[in-house]
Motif scaffolding. Structure first.
Motif, mmCIF file in Angstrom:
data_model
loop_
_atom_site.group_PDB
_atom_site.id
_atom_site.type_symbol
_atom_site.label_atom_id
_atom_site.label_comp_id
_atom_site.label_asym_id
_atom_site.label_seq_id
_atom_site.Cartn_x
_atom_site.Cartn_y
_atom_site.Cartn_z
ATOM 1 N N VAL A 169 66.572 35.384 52.275
ATOM 2 C CA VAL A 169 66.036 36.665 52.459
ATOM 3 C C VAL A 169 67.061 37.587 52.758
ATOM 4 O O VAL A 169 66.612 38.684 53.037
ATOM 5 N N ARG A 170 68.337 37.251 53.121
ATOM 6 C CA ARG A 170 69.490 38.089 53.194
ATOM 7 C C ARG A 170 69.495 39.034 52.175
ATOM 8 O O ARG A 170 70.146 40.151 51.936
ATOM 9 N N PHE A 171 69.170 38.520 50.927
ATOM 10 C CA PHE A 171 69.423 39.169 49.615
ATOM 11 C C PHE A 171 68.393 39.996 49.212
ATOM 12 O O PHE A 171 68.181 40.636 48.105
ATOM 13 N N PHE A 172 67.011 40.158 49.900
ATOM 14 C CA PHE A 172 65.987 40.876 49.578
ATOM 15 C C PHE A 172 65.427 41.698 50.671
ATOM 16 O O PHE A 172 65.089 41.067 51.665
ATOM 17 N N PRO A 173 65.736 42.830 50.743
ATOM 18 C CA PRO A 173 65.320 43.682 51.727
ATOM 19 C C PRO A 173 63.802 43.679 51.778
ATOM 20 O O PRO A 173 63.122 44.405 52.886
ATOM 21 N N ASP A 174 63.006 43.599 50.485
ATOM 22 C CA ASP A 174 61.507 43.750 50.862
ATOM 23 C C ASP A 174 61.101 42.808 51.548
ATOM 24 O O ASP A 174 61.146 41.468 51.391
ATOM 25 N N TRP A 175 60.002 43.318 52.486
ATOM 26 C CA TRP A 175 59.423 42.315 53.704
ATOM 27 C C TRP A 175 58.313 41.446 52.750
ATOM 28 O O TRP A 175 58.295 40.297 53.343
ATOM 29 N N ARG A 176 57.876 41.914 51.679
ATOM 30 C CA ARG A 176 56.824 40.908 51.042
ATOM 31 C C ARG A 176 57.559 39.692 50.298
ATOM 32 O O ARG A 176 57.110 38.626 50.445
ATOM 33 N N VAL A 177 58.813 39.885 49.772
ATOM 34 C CA VAL A 177 59.616 38.703 49.256
ATOM 35 C C VAL A 177 59.873 37.877 50.567
ATOM 36 O O VAL A 177 60.027 36.544 50.397
ATOM 37 N N ARG A 178 60.460 38.325 51.509
ATOM 38 C CA ARG A 178 60.879 37.691 52.751
ATOM 39 C C ARG A 178 59.798 36.692 53.257
ATOM 40 O O ARG A 178 60.069 35.573 53.727
#
Length: 255
Positions: A169-178
């Protein structure tokens, strides 16, 4: 969007990094409470009836050695439970650590090793402390070598996949991806733990305690490193601000 609304959302974005430790502390607290509550019930024998009922509900009423469902379901459970076995976990950890080292992400590699390694050690120590016997009501459909409480598969799988999720999740700022990554980690931990009960090698309370312990320990390590990162970032920020102020003073003092 008004200027006031725009300022509000900017403040929320800035505080998102500070919100993570609060959420981790919440998971740590709830997980620790759940684990010790279950451990207390196990020690006093008050959860034995529920354990037996849930365990037998997954078996043929006429033959306790026969799990419910078609034969392929038993084979599937064996394959799923292998995901949480030490060979798969250790191999996955080594591959991940190697990738992080090759890409010079030394802090992330240390975090992965520390989280999973310490989680496995805590599980092992607690098993030796409680020394709860394995279920004796049904036939064991998988090989076992250690005590029953807490479930090592449930604990280590939860720690390992939540740690992996934390790195991703550190590499994806999109909350849906996290949210998706965290949901996958929770789902894998759930099916591995459930497979242990289905195979008859753990009481349900063993698995529930393993989930709680795994979530609490992963959150504890994540929280410690998050607070360390915030501390280092604040010190770096203060240092930069001090240098800027000193530069400004030097400019003002020049004739």
């Amino acid at each position: 969007m008004t200027g006031e609304q725009d300022g509000f959302f900017r403040r929320v974005a800035r505080q998102r990094g500070a919100l993570a430790p609060v959420l981790l502390l919440l998971v740590l607290t709830l997980g620790s409470f759940a684990f010790f509550a279950i451990a207390d019930e196990v020690a006093e024998g008050e959860i034995k009836a529920l354990d037996e009922y849930l365990l037998l509900s997954l078996r043929n009423p006429m033959d306790a050695s026969d799990p419910l469902g078609p034969p392929w379901l038993e084979e599937t459970a064996l394959e799923i439970t292998a995901i949480g076995g030490y060979p798969v976990i250790v191999l996955s950890l080594l591959v991940l650590t190697g990738l992080l080292l090759v890409t010079r992400r030394f802090g992330a590699a240390f975090y992965a090793l520390l989280s999973v390694g310490s989680g496995a050690l805590v599980s092992y120590l607690l098993k030796n402390h409680y020394e709860r016997p394995r279920p004796d009501l049904v036939e064991h459909l998988d090989v076992i070598h250690t005590a029953s409480f807490p479930s090592g598969h449930a604990t280590v799988t939860t720690v390992a996949y939540l740690t992996l999720a934390a790195l991703v999740v550190r590499f994806f700022p999109d909350w849906r991806v996290r949210l998706y990554v965290l949901a996958v980690a929770v789902f894998i931990s759930f099916i591995v733990g459930a497979s242990r009960v289905y195979l008859g090698v753990h009481w349900p309370s063993d698995v529930a305690a393993g989930w709680a312990l795994g979530a609490a320990w992963a959150s504890f390590i994540w929280l410690c490193l998050s607070l360390l990162a915030l501390y280092r970032g604040r010190r770096a920020g203060n240092g930069s601000g001090k240098r800027l102020r000193e530069s400004a003073v030097e400019v003002m003092e020049k004739p």
